[in-house]
Design a protein around this motif. Structure first.
Motif: not given
Length: 303
Positions: A79-86, A163-167, A257-261, A264-269
């Motif tokens: 979402a911030l245009n950052r690549r992430t390795g495995f 759990l992952v996004a907010e620790g 990936a859809v549920t992750a987006l 994110t959308d729920l947090r934005i709203r």
């Protein structure tokens, strides 16, 4: 794909003796009594397959929760245009993987308890009704219990992402998902359902030709030749496992990936999470998981 491949390979190997016995000349011969076919060897193989399938099913459920949580990292960073390795995903998600397995075990335990409760109620209804009227009672439990399970599934669908996004911890992530979906159940359900339909259709397109080809090739196998039959079943199991791993891995990856987006959308709203992401993007820094230090609900104001 790795998770699907490991689980499918173990179940295929465990089921090979059972399928070999089912396609043996003795089982195919209608003149052989059925009682003589239920040997200790076949019964042991069938029991082993059932136990392995149950264990691997529970393990698969836990591992898929792990995958769902880990997918959060590259999606949020993208979402911030950052690549992430495995490997970077596992590093940034710590200590998330251990907690995700705990969340998966909790979900599997809840599922087993619900199943045991449903079976117990069905048996009780059958015993009380003495076989008369038991079917309507069981149907009523399915009609009433199915929507309840579906409703709870959507309310807790974003626990792994939180759990992952907010620790968060296991139970805190469940509460977080519950709050995020409050008042937005139907929208979340519709999007998840649509993504599930897409995955189902795509998976069928990949795996359907396998069944057609297996039927054609099976016609050339001599059922009286155990060695050729075993080779055919082994080859079919390998190809089936590989195709199922590819289709299941891609399908699950897309769905998560859809549920992750959507998370994110729920947090934005609810929290104006887009403002926090914008500040991080403009700052140019890379703190790891975007928004990890964002305060909880309500502190940023409504978007």
């Amino acid at each position: 794909m790795l998770v699907q491949l490991v689980v499918g390979a173990v179940i295929s190997v465990a089921g090979l003796p059972v399928f070999s016995a089912l396609y043996s000349p003795e089982f195919m011969d209608p003149e052989v009594p059925a009682d003589s076919l239920l040997t200790d060897e076949f019964g042991g193989s069938l029991l082993a397959l059932a136990l392995v399938s149950l264990i691997m099913g529970l393990l698969s459920a836990c591992l898929m929760v792990l995958v769902q949580g880990l997918v959060t990292v590259p999606v949020l960073r993208a979402a911030l245009n950052r690549r992430t390795g495995f490997g970077q995903t596992f590093t940034l998600a710590r200590p998330g993987p251990a907690r995700l397995m705990g969340l998966g075990l909790l979900g599997a335990a809840a599922g087993l308890m619900a199943l045991a409760l449903a079976v117990g109620l069905a048996l009780a209804a059958a015993a009380v009704a003495d076989g008369v009227g038991a079917a309507p009672a069981i149907l009523a439990m399915v009609v009433l219990g199915g929507p309840l399970v579906l409703w709870a599934g959507v309310r807790f669908a974003f626990a792994a992402h939180a759990l992952v996004a907010e620790g968060l911890g296991v139970f805190a992530s469940l509460g977080r998902s519950w709050r995020l979906t409050g008042g937005r159940w139907w929208r979340s359900f519709g999007i998840i359902l649509l993504a599930g339909v897409v995955v189902t259709i795509a998976t069928s397109v990949v795996t359907a030709p396998l069944g057609f080809a297996a039927g054609m090739l099976g016609a050339f196998v001599d059922p009286a030749d155990p060695e050729s039959l075993t080779r055919y079943l082994a080859g079919l199991g390998v190809v089936s496992t590989l195709l199922s791993a590819v289709a299941g891995g891609l399908g699950a990856g897309y769905l998560y990936a859809v549920t992750a987006l959507l998370y994110t959308d729920l947090r934005i709203r609810r929290e104006g999470f887009d403002l926090a992401l914008l500040r991080e993007f403009e700052a140019g820094a890379d703190p790891g998981i975007p928004g990890r230090q964002v305060p909880a609900a309500g502190s940023l104001g409504a978007s």
